[in-house]
Write a protein that holds these residues in place. Sequence first.
Motif, short mmCIF file in Angstrom:
data_model
loop_
_atom_site.label_atom_id
_atom_site.label_comp_id
_atom_site.label_asym_id
_atom_site.label_seq_id
_atom_site.Cartn_x
_atom_site.Cartn_y
_atom_site.Cartn_z
N ARG A 95 -7.64 18.96 12.18
CA ARG A 95 -7.24 17.57 11.96
C ARG A 95 -5.77 17.49 11.56
NH1 ARG A 95 -7.75 14.27 6.83
NH2 ARG A 95 -7.53 12.09 7.48
N PRO A 96 -4.93 16.79 12.32
CA PRO A 96 -3.52 16.63 11.95
C PRO A 96 -3.41 15.78 10.69
CG PRO A 96 -3.86 16.14 14.29
CD PRO A 96 -5.22 16.21 13.66
N THR A 116 2.10 17.55 24.08
CA THR A 116 0.97 16.62 23.90
C THR A 116 0.93 15.97 22.52
OG1 THR A 116 -0.40 18.51 23.24
CG2 THR A 116 -0.46 17.86 25.58
N ASP A 117 1.93 16.23 21.68
CA ASP A 117 1.89 15.77 20.29
C ASP A 117 2.42 14.37 20.00
OD1 ASP A 117 0.64 18.04 19.35
OD2 ASP A 117 2.51 19.08 18.85
N PRO A 118 3.18 13.72 20.87
CA PRO A 118 3.70 12.39 20.50
C PRO A 118 2.65 11.41 19.98
CG PRO A 118 4.87 13.16 22.42
CD PRO A 118 3.80 14.18 22.14
N PRO A 119 1.46 11.28 20.60
CA PRO A 119 0.47 10.37 20.02
C PRO A 119 0.01 10.79 18.62
CG PRO A 119 -0.08 10.88 22.31
CD PRO A 119 1.00 11.83 21.89
N ASP A 148 14.94 19.82 19.02
CA ASP A 148 14.43 21.18 19.20
C ASP A 148 12.94 21.19 18.85
OD1 ASP A 148 13.88 23.87 19.28
OD2 ASP A 148 15.24 24.42 17.64
N TYR A 149 12.12 21.62 19.79
CA TYR A 149 10.67 21.65 19.57
C TYR A 149 10.31 22.38 18.28
CZ TYR A 149 9.29 19.91 24.23
OH TYR A 149 9.07 19.13 25.33
N ALA A 150 11.01 23.49 18.01
CA ALA A 150 10.64 24.32 16.86
C ALA A 150 10.95 23.64 15.53
CB ALA A 150 11.36 25.66 16.94
N GLY A 151 11.82 22.61 15.54
CA GLY A 151 12.19 21.97 14.30
C GLY A 151 11.21 20.91 13.82
N LEU A 152 10.30 20.47 14.68
CA LEU A 152 9.28 19.50 14.26
C LEU A 152 7.97 20.25 14.06
CD1 LEU A 152 8.92 15.88 15.40
CD2 LEU A 152 6.89 17.22 14.95
N ILE A 153 7.48 20.24 12.84
CA ILE A 153 6.30 21.04 12.46
C ILE A 153 5.15 20.13 12.10
CG2 ILE A 153 5.41 22.74 10.82
CD1 ILE A 153 9.07 22.66 10.98
N LEU A 154 3.98 20.44 12.64
CA LEU A 154 2.77 19.69 12.31
C LEU A 154 1.90 20.49 11.36
CD1 LEU A 154 3.63 18.37 15.15
CD2 LEU A 154 1.26 17.58 15.20
N ALA A 155 1.25 19.77 10.44
CA ALA A 155 0.28 20.37 9.51
C ALA A 155 -1.11 19.96 9.95
CB ALA A 155 0.54 19.91 8.09
N LEU A 156 -2.02 20.92 10.00
CA LEU A 156 -3.40 20.64 10.38
C LEU A 156 -4.34 21.18 9.32
CD1 LEU A 156 -1.74 21.66 13.21
CD2 LEU A 156 -3.78 20.58 14.17
N ASP A 157 -5.33 20.39 8.96
CA ASP A 157 -6.40 20.81 8.07
C ASP A 157 -7.58 21.14 8.96
OD1 ASP A 157 -8.18 21.34 6.09
OD2 ASP A 157 -8.00 19.40 5.09
N GLU A 159 0.39 8.54 15.22
CA GLU A 159 -0.78 8.18 14.42
C GLU A 159 -0.58 8.55 12.96
OE1 GLU A 159 -4.19 6.82 12.94
OE2 GLU A 159 -3.34 6.39 14.91
N ILE A 160 0.04 9.69 12.67
CA ILE A 160 0.35 10.05 11.29
C ILE A 160 1.29 9.02 10.68
CG2 ILE A 160 1.48 11.76 9.82
CD1 ILE A 160 0.49 13.91 11.82
#
Length: 323
Positions: free
Chosen positions: A60-61, A10-13, A48-57, A17-18
Amino acid sequence: MLRYRGFRNTDPPIVAEIWRSRADELALVQPVSADLFEQFVFGRLHFDYAGLILALDDDRPVGFAHASFGPDAAERRPSTETGVTCLILVRPDCDQAAVAAGLLDQCEAYLCNRGAKCLYGGGVWPLSPFYSGMYGGCETPGVLESDRVCCELYSSRGYQAVDRTLLFRQDLGNFRPTINRAIIQCRRRLLVQVMVDVPARTRWEALTVGEFETTRFALVPRGGVEEAGYALVRTMEWGRAGRPGRVAGLVELFVEPTCRRQGIATYLIGELSRSLANLGVTSLEAQARLSSTPLLQLYRKLGFQQVASGIVYRKQARSSDST
């Protein structure tokens, strides 16, 4: 509170946006969409899914980073010995330094846990598993020097600047080919051969940039068969922020050693620029290493404008990087 997690379906949008939040950065393709990322990043066979990391505060991404691997010696498949943090992208309306530092921690742990012996900050061909044409220009340039947060971060973590790249751009609407005695002689004795949609030369090239159409412009003596030189141009269907129209990238330029200093490279660029302009391409990009003095001089002589620069960082992996 900052927290980090791996990529989800579900993260592509969110990623798009980032990216759009950095619309002020002219070296990023804009505008982008989730579909664009699906096609050129998430849909690639080596993603690889594990190689893309999101940061959230809290929830909030606020940023993402993407770690992957360079190719093996034969350029057939990724090699886990060479880790690449392809990019770190953080929203401007947060604590950028803290977010970027946490993302780099996550990338290094991912790479080292999979066996990386050498870590690169920023990719440059062939260490560019993702984002060619999207980040920096027609090819990835390392870390953009305009991104002071990431440059300072890599330097503080023991990475050494091992290469520098300069990014150039030529407006084809205003481009006028050079005309002099050498160019006239080139026109009399050389034919331009154009091959559209040339196949990838290696499996790695097919994996990473295979979706782009590549055109090969070659110069062949009239009545002869041996090439005097050639250029490879990669065409992209998107533009840059604030610069509408189609963009093409001059990704390789070669002149046979026995044919150099005869105006051949100048003639070749003039001919391919005219051909691209007739096809509706409005901007031609090129990239050169800082050490490639003759190539830099050629681009500047032909009126290419330097629009950005990048740094490639490297350090040896340590066991502590995976903790």
